[in-house]
Design a protein around this motif. Structure first.
Motif, PDB file in Angstrom:
ATOM      1  N   ARG A  74     -36.029  -8.008   1.768  1.00 42.32           N
ATOM      2  CA  ARG A  74     -35.123  -7.896   0.567  1.00 42.32           C
ATOM      3  C   ARG A  74     -34.672  -6.684   0.725  1.00 42.32           C
ATOM      4  NH1 ARG A  74     -36.937  -6.893  -5.717  1.00 42.32           N
ATOM      5  NH2 ARG A  74     -35.006  -6.712  -6.618  1.00 42.32           N
ATOM      6  N   ALA A  75     -35.078  -5.552   0.908  1.00 43.96           N
ATOM      7  CA  ALA A  75     -34.184  -4.028   1.020  1.00 43.96           C
ATOM      8  C   ALA A  75     -33.370  -4.257   2.126  1.00 43.96           C
ATOM      9  CB  ALA A  75     -35.187  -2.942   1.249  1.00 43.96           C
ATOM     10  N   ARG A  76     -33.671  -4.974   3.397  1.00 39.87           N
ATOM     11  CA  ARG A  76     -32.681  -5.118   4.422  1.00 39.87           C
ATOM     12  C   ARG A  76     -31.492  -6.113   4.095  1.00 39.87           C
ATOM     13  NH1 ARG A  76     -37.516  -4.973   7.683  1.00 39.87           N
ATOM     14  NH2 ARG A  76     -37.516  -7.289   7.631  1.00 39.87           N
ATOM     15  N   ARG A  77     -31.865  -7.037   3.323  1.00 40.83           N
ATOM     16  CA  ARG A  77     -30.496  -7.990   2.996  1.00 40.83           C
ATOM     17  C   ARG A  77     -29.846  -6.893   1.847  1.00 40.83           C
ATOM     18  NH1 ARG A  77     -34.837 -11.983   2.459  1.00 40.83           N
ATOM     19  NH2 ARG A  77     -34.841 -11.748   0.295  1.00 40.83           N
ATOM     20  N   MET A  78     -30.496  -6.791   1.012  1.00 40.01           N
ATOM     21  CA  MET A  78     -29.671  -5.720   0.097  1.00 40.01           C
ATOM     22  C   MET A  78     -28.722  -4.768   0.944  1.00 40.01           C
ATOM     23  SD  MET A  78     -30.024  -6.876  -3.002  1.00 40.01           S
ATOM     24  CE  MET A  78     -29.102  -5.857  -3.935  1.00 40.01           C
ATOM     25  N   THR A  79     -29.347  -3.956   1.564  1.00 37.47           N
ATOM     26  CA  THR A  79     -28.356  -3.019   2.461  1.00 37.47           C
ATOM     27  C   THR A  79     -27.447  -3.614   3.561  1.00 37.47           C
ATOM     28  OG1 THR A  79     -30.664  -1.643   2.684  1.00 37.47           O
ATOM     29  CG2 THR A  79     -28.670  -1.050   4.137  1.00 37.47           C
ATOM     30  N   ARG A  80     -27.874  -4.872   3.895  1.00 39.47           N
ATOM     31  CA  ARG A  80     -26.581  -5.382   4.818  1.00 39.47           C
ATOM     32  C   ARG A  80     -25.350  -5.909   4.099  1.00 39.47           C
ATOM     33  NH1 ARG A  80     -30.831  -8.987   8.600  1.00 39.47           N
ATOM     34  NH2 ARG A  80     -31.486  -7.216   9.867  1.00 39.47           N
ATOM     35  N   ALA A  81     -25.829  -6.373   2.541  1.00 36.14           N
ATOM     36  CA  ALA A  81     -24.869  -6.755   1.735  1.00 36.14           C
ATOM     37  C   ALA A  81     -23.803  -5.736   1.188  1.00 36.14           C
ATOM     38  CB  ALA A  81     -25.520  -7.613   0.522  1.00 36.14           C
ATOM     39  N   VAL A  82     -24.633  -4.743   1.099  1.00 34.37           N
ATOM     40  CA  VAL A  82     -23.810  -3.314   0.522  1.00 34.37           C
ATOM     41  C   VAL A  82     -22.870  -2.881   1.509  1.00 34.37           C
ATOM     42  CG1 VAL A  82     -24.020  -1.062  -0.278  1.00 34.37           C
ATOM     43  CG2 VAL A  82     -25.508  -2.975  -1.347  1.00 34.37           C
TER      44      VAL A  82
END
Length: 465
Positions: free
Chosen positions: A386-394
């Motif tokens: 989830r943290a990786r997805r949020m980082t990629r989205a940002v």
């Protein structure tokens, strides 16, 4: 996702600058009969900053940290705040902040012309010279008893010598709590909770121990709050996702179970879940009549009242800790408890007594949980994904915004040229002045005059026929 272990390199803070837990900061302030405005004025900050300190969203640093710790651990000077006789003490009002100070040792209020703000400023000053002969020193802090079902019972040893006994009728907050020990330095962790700050443990091992200890019970508590089993499991998993994302903060917290519990309760009681089809309606009630009636009475209460009564009567937290976890004032938490006790007592007369309700609800919370949860490793992996997805989205959104901005800057005109609007026929307006348009005859006449020679003025003289 890199995590830092608490046992690494930096030395722990000294005792003089060690901050109490956020709940303990609030309890110590209320034990000193100080409001948030008074503390903010003494520290030179705003009321919102003091509230952030007491909820754990931020913490003071440097000299402000030392002054804040001293203000919380040192009450007003005995010479500036003499004790009043117990017979002349005025009864506390249920709506006043002093109604919630029964969680700590009664502290004498400033008398005479001394104002609480002046007393708080004196408490935040550096230590003075030793006391003169005949001057009574202030009370020393005592360790706090750990939270439990018996935390609200009265102390068998009675009040200490020199402590002022409360007089007059009890307020709503005082009627729900009994006298406890004085203001402690550091709040004691919950009994039986794992110590996640052991230097020998890795962050993964400490998280797994906390998950194994607290997750099943939190699922059962979330079910009592919402009546939805799927939502309770989702709330606890979400709370542990957040705990792993903020693990350095959770690892040094004095009550990690309370940190995760607050996150799970906030997610479970979010009103947005009513818009989801899967969590729109509660699950089927239990088959046992007593449990079904108690669960129905709990679910009929508003969400803040439900959470307050579960923390106080179900988990055995004292009133200041309950108020701090629900982000409410101590009198407001006391009034919520009194209202919840009244409503449950009307629906279930056998639980009209507060002691019977606490025993019944405590037994319901202490039941062995039966929920099946994913492994701790899967929860950690889900949090990292989830943290990786949020980082990629940002990062992706930032890149798109940069590209759009660059394209706009490259294609935008450097100067503005206003366009000329085309002409339109307007009725009712006279034609523009000047020579009219020539007709066919007028054109022939003009051409003829231009082609013939100009003989002079005589051409204008009429010729006789």
């Amino acid at each position: 996702m890199s995590q830092t272990s608490r046992g690494g390199g930096t030395a722990p803070p000294s005792t003089a600058t060690a901050l109490p837990t956020p709940k303990e900061r609030r309890r110590l302030r209320e034990a000193l009969s100080l409001s948030e405005e008074q503390v903010a004025e003494v520290m030179g900050v705003t009321k919102a900053t003091v509230k952030a300190w007491e909820t754990g969203r931020s913490a003071p640093r440097g000299r402000k940290r030392e002054a804040y710790v001293k203000l919380l651990r040192t009450g007003p000077e005995p010479s500036a705040a003499p004790e009043a006789p117990a017979a002349s003490a005025a009864p506390a009002s249920p709506a006043s902040p002093e109604a919630g100070t029964s969680a700590g040792k009664p502290t004498p209020a400033p008398a005479g012309n001394v104002r609480p703000k002046a007393a708080a400023k004196r408490a935040a000053r550096p230590p003075k010279a030793p006391a003169r002969p005949g001057e009574r020193p202030g009370p020393a802090p005592e360790p706090k008893a750990g939270p439990g079902p018996g935390a609200a019972s009265a102390s068998a040893s009675g009040p200490e010598p020199g402590a002022q006994a409360p007089a007059g009728p009890e307020s709503g907050a005082q009627a729900l709590t009994g006298p406890e020990s004085g203001p402690p330095n550091v709040s004691a962790p919950e009994p039986g909770s794992p110590d996640v700050s052991v230097p020998g443990l890795t962050p993964e091992e400490a998280f797994d121990a906390l998950y194994a200890h607290a997750a099943p019970g939190l699922v059962h508590q979330a079910y009592l709050l919402t009546g939805r089993r799927a939502l309770s499991r989702e709330a606890v998993e979400h709370a542990f996702h957040r705990a792993w994302e903020h693990w350095p903060e959770v690892a040094v917290d004095a009550d990690p179970v309370g940190w995760v519990r607050a996150a799970a309760y906030e997610y479970a009681l979010s009103p947005w879940h009513r818009l989801r089809r899967a969590h729109k309606h509660p699950d089927a009630p239990p088959a046992e009549a007593g449990r079904r009636a108690l669960l129905g009475a709990l679910l009929d209460l508003p969400a803040p009242y439900r959470r307050t009564v579960l923390l106080y009567d179900g988990l055995g937290l004292d009133l200041p800790e309950t108020a701090a976890e629900t982000e409410a004032s101590t009198p407001a938490a006391a009034n919520r408890l009194l209202y919840a006790h009244t409503v449950i007592g009307e629906r279930m007369p056998e639980l009209a007594d507060a002691g019977a309700l606490r025993e019944r609800l405590g037994a319901l919370v202490a039941e062995a949980p039966t929920a099946t949860l994913p492994a701790a490793r899967a929860v950690r992996g889900g949090s990292e994904r989830r943290a990786r997805r949020m980082t990629r989205a940002v990062v992706g959104a930032t890149a798109v915004l940069i590209c759009v901005t660059a394209l706009t800057a490259a294609t935008a005109p450097t100067r503005y040229v206003p366009e000329v609007a085309p002409g339109q026929t307007v009725n009712g307006v006279p034609v523009r002045g000047g020579p009219q348009k020539l007709g066919e005859e007028d054109v022939e006449l003009r051409d003829m005059l231009r082609s013939r020679p100009n003989p002079g003025p005589q051409r204008l003289v009429p010729v006789a026929g």
